[in-house]
Structure formats: structure tokens, C-alpha cells
Design an enzyme around this catalytic site. Structure first.
Site: not given
Ligand code: UDX
Length: 438
Positions: A39, A152-153, A155, A253, A257, A261, A264, A327
Site C-alpha cells: 500500500k 470521523e463521520f 461517507r 435516509f 430497498g 451494508g 460501518c 452503494k
């Protein structure tokens, strides 16, 4: 003043690379430390080991600026004033709890190299109480340093945007000095008017899991309503739109469906339940067990719709699957409902052909037994039924008239409630979706 801070980022996965590149773009010198040499070799060249819109360009730009470097050598952190812990906290293989091995070893590894006054800020999602435990550990191994928690939030798909323009900054601190250092680091972000919340360590840890639990609950709520709509001949998309106009509920939100997943939401609600039990507060989070169950049921419900169309025996039935990632705008297939459904159909004997714009490689690594197709039209060829499982833009752009001649049978099941039903029906397709009875 602010620009004099030297930063380190420990753990260069999804969160770490994003954070390192974004902090570098704010003008700081950042060294990223990662144990995986492969990495590091990629990152040093400015190559991103995963897909995230905009991050590849930012990474290359920051490497070129000379402010951002990556290394496997942890002693490279010795001049840094502020260290962000960004290692993973996956679900343990033997329980619902979070695996803290990487967090613990990161703290052990950096301790001997921390300079006097250094601040260690944890960003990883951890069970409440971890920060206090790490603080006590640092008091022994590196008494010259201090610990803070800074959840940390971000997406996936919006990682850069969410880091540089978050909707809030939360810092768990035990001194004014620690708060000041973090304020210096985030000065340009605070200057945008970002709300700043100072908390104690446990509250800062809890904010993250509470937020993710709320989001998961919202999704499972609407999926529960989808089940009711199916039973009562209602339409969950109309219901969601209607309740969403109430600002106390909000329209985000509420997309019914196949459920949530990713790396998180599923693991965070499970780790939260496990932690609550340890704390003697199991009952408080019992509802999350139901949230999890509703979510997993959505995957089974879509398979039931497939069976209701093709019959119980799926052996050799040709099914086209659009999407494997959890997603869109991500190549992440961790706990992906789409991939899970593909695998279950394959195991039931169906001949599944799976397409995804970005997720084929990681999906193939996990389930080499599935058939993957790079080209969406080849995927659809002779399909007896098509499933739309990840809401990529390109799937919404498909022309139902054009692909009607490619498939064997014109049956579309929309697992995300995002395709235009009228358009598909007008092109002669049988169109079904979760939570919509007709
Ligand atoms: C989430 C949180 O949103 C983020 O704040 C946190 O830092 C990490 O976890 P992420 O995992 O990137 O982010 O995905 P998110 O956008 O929250 O979507 C999670 C899952 O829920 C996806 O599988 C998505 O398809 C699903 N979802 C989302 C729905 O099924 N319906 C919705 O209405 C919204």
C-alpha cells in the site's frame, strides 16, 4: 501559527488516506504510516489502492506538493505534534464486538516515538471506554503525550467533501490544551462555520456509534414500512415522500430497498450492542437487534420476489445482477446486500451474471465462483430476470426499450426503488420493487 503543526496519520486505509490528503491540502506537513508495504509503495507514487471520487487527484496533487509522505517506518512520526489514529476496527470473527487489535498495536507502536507534548487523536470507531483505556496505557508508555478522541463521520463516495466540509467537528478532550491543538489543525474547516463540539472522551466515542445507529434505524424503519406496504397493498415510496415532508422526520435516509451494508453501519450497530451488554445496559439497545434483523430480511425478501417470478427452483435460471457494491461511487463490497443476494441466488443454483462499474475486482476476490461481466449489455444478454441492486447512475440511464431486445424475459426487479417504473412498464417490462405491491 497553525501551519507550523506537523501531523501524522497512523493507518492508511480508507479513512487514513482521505484524512492525510485532506489535511495536507489545508497546508500541513503530513506523514502517513502504514504497515502494509505494498500500500505504501502505491501511495508514495500517488496511486490510490481503492476507488473514491476526487481522492485520486487530491492524493497525487498533495504528494507532488511535497507536504504528504507515506512510510512503513513508524519512527518517521517523531517530529509530529498531532497524530491521528485511523486504523480499522472490524467486527471480531468470534462475536459481535469490535476487534481492537489494530488500535492497540498502533498505540504501542507510536508510544516510543512521541515527542514531549504530542497529542494523539483517535479517529477510528471504537467501543465507548476505549479512549480512557488507551489514555491509561499512554500514561505508562508515553507520559509525555496526551490522548483525545475525534470521531470521523465521512461517507464513502463523498469522503473528501465530508472531511473538508463536515457538518460538525467533535472532539473528546481532557484538557484545554488538547482542544487548542485540534482547533489549530482544523482552523480552515472551523472558518467555514463548521459547528465545533467539545465533549468528554466517552461522549465523543458515543457520538459516532449513536449517529450510525440512528441512520441504520431510519433505513430499517422504512424497510419495515415496505414490508407493511407489501402486505397491505400500499406504496412505500409514496409513504416515504409523504412522511419526509415533516421536518422532524426529514426526507433523507428513507430510501426503501435491500437495506444497508458497508464497512460501518452493520458492524457499528453490532459492536454497540456488544458494548452495551458489557456495560450492563443491554436492554437499551435491544431495538438494534430488530434493526439488524429487518435489514437482513430485506435481502431475503428480494429473493422471494425472484422466486415468485421464476418459481421455487432456480436451477440454471439466468439472472442478470446490476451492482455488487454496497452503494454507488464506491468499490467497497464489504457486507454488501447486492453481493450477498448474488451469492445466495448462485447458491440456489441460478446462473447469475454480475455487473458493477467499480466493484468487480473486490467482489471477485471474495467470491471467485460468481460470474462477472465488465459490459452491462453482455450481462443482460438472454437474462430471464434482471435485478437492480446498487443505484449507480449508469443503471438509471439504461434505456428499457433498447435492452428489451437483449434480455430473454423483460422482468425487472428494482431493489433500490430508484428506476422510473412508468418508463420500464411503457417499454413492456414487468416491473417489481420492494415495498410496492403492484
Ligand atoms: C456511513 C455513515 O453515513 C457515515 O456518516 C459514517 O462515517 C460511516 O458510515 P457509508 O458507510 O459510507 O457511511 O454509507 P451510507 O451513505 O451511510 O449508506 C449506508 C448504506 O445504507 C448503503 O448500503 C446504502 O445503500 C444504504 N441506504 C442508505 C439505504 O438503503 N437507504 C437509504 O435511505 C440510505
Amino acid at each position: 501559527m497553525a501551519m507550523n503543526l506537523q501531523l501524522s496519520v497512523i493507518g492508511c486505509g480508507y479513512l487514513g488516506v482521505t484524512h492525510a490528503a485532506c489535511m495536507s491540502s489545508l497546508g500541513f506537513n503530513v506523514v502517513g504510516v502504514e504497515t502494509d508495504a505494498r500500500k505504501v509503495a502505491m501511495l508514495q507514487k500517488g496511486e490510490l489502492p481503492f476507488y473514491e471520487p476526487g481522492l485520486d487527484t487530491l492524493l497525487a496533487q498533495e504528494i507532488a506538493s511535497g507536504r504528504l509522505t507515506f512510510t512503513t517506518d513508524v519512527s518517521a512520526i517523531k517530529d509530529a505534534d498531532l497524530h491521528f489514529i485511523c486504523v480499522g476496527t472490524p467486527q471480531r470473527s468470534d462475536s459481535f464486538a469490535a476487534d481492537l487489535t489494530y488500535v492497540d498495536s498502533a498505540i504501542e507502536a507510536i508510544a516510543p516515538h512521541l515527542k514531549p507534548g504530542a497529542l494523539v487523536a483517535g479517529k477510528s470507531t471504537v467501543p465507548v471506554g476505549t479512549a480512557q483505556r488507551l489514555r491509561e496505557r499512554l500514561a505508562v508508555t508515553a507520559p509525555q503525550a496526551e490522548l483525545a478522541w475525534n470521531p470521523e463521520f465521512l461517507r464513502e463516495g463523498f469522503a473528501v467533501e465530508d472531511t473538508l466540509r463536515p457538518n460538525r467537528l467533535v472532539v473528546g478532550v481532557t484538557s484545554d490544551r488538547a482542544e487548542e491543538i485540534l482547533k489549530q489543525a482544523y482552523e480552515p474547516v472551523i472558518a467555514l462555520g463548521t459547528p465545533w463540539i467539545r465533549a468528554d472522551l466517552p461522549t465523543a466515542e458515543l457520538v459516532k456509534v449513536a449517529a450510525n445507529s440512528f441512520l441504520a434505524t431510519k433505513i430499517s424503519f422504512i424497510n419495515a414500512m415496505a414490508e407493511i406496504c407489501e402486505a397491505a397493498d400500499g406504496d412505500v415510496t409514496v409513504l416515504a415522500q409523504a412522511i419526509g415532508y415533516d421536518p422532524r422526520i426529514g426526507n433523507k435516509f428513507l430510501q426503501a430497498g435491500i437495506g444497508f451494508g458497508g464497512g460501518c453501519l452493520p458492524k457499528d450497530i453490532r459492536a454497540f450492542m456488544a458494548r452495551a451488554e458489557e456495560l450492563g445496559a443491554k436492554q437499551a439497545l435491544e431495538f438494534l437487534r430488530e434493526v439488524d434483523a429487518i435489514n437482513l430480511r430485506a435481502r431475503l425478501r428480494v429473493i422471494e420476489v425472484v422466486r415468485s417470478e421464476l418459481g421455487r427452483d432456480l436451477t440454471a435460471r439466468k439472472i442478470a445482477i446490476l451492482g455488487t457494491t454496497f452503494k454507488p461511487d464506491s468499490d467497497d463490497v464489504r457486507d454488501s446486500p447486492a453481493l450477498d443476494i448474488a451469492v445466495q441466488l448462485h447458491r440456489a443454483g441460478a446462473q447469475v451474471l454480475v455487473h458493477d462499474p467499480k466493484g468487480i475486482k473486490p467482489a471477485k476476490a471474495r467470491f471467485p465462483e460468481l460470474n462477472f461481466e465488465e459490459d452491462v449489455y453482455t450481462t443482460l444478454k438472454d437474462a430471464e430476470l434482471t435485478l437492480h441492486l446498487t443505484e449507480w447512475k449508469e443503471y438509471r440511464a439504461l434505456d428499457p426499450v433498447e435492452i428489451a431486445s437483449i434480455v430473454k424475459d423483460k422482468i425487472m426487479i428494482d431493489g433500490r426503488n430508484l428506476l422510473n417504473r412508468e418508463l420500464w412498464r411503457a417499454a413492456g417490462w414487468k416491473f417489481r420493487a420492494l415495498g410496492r405491491s403492484d
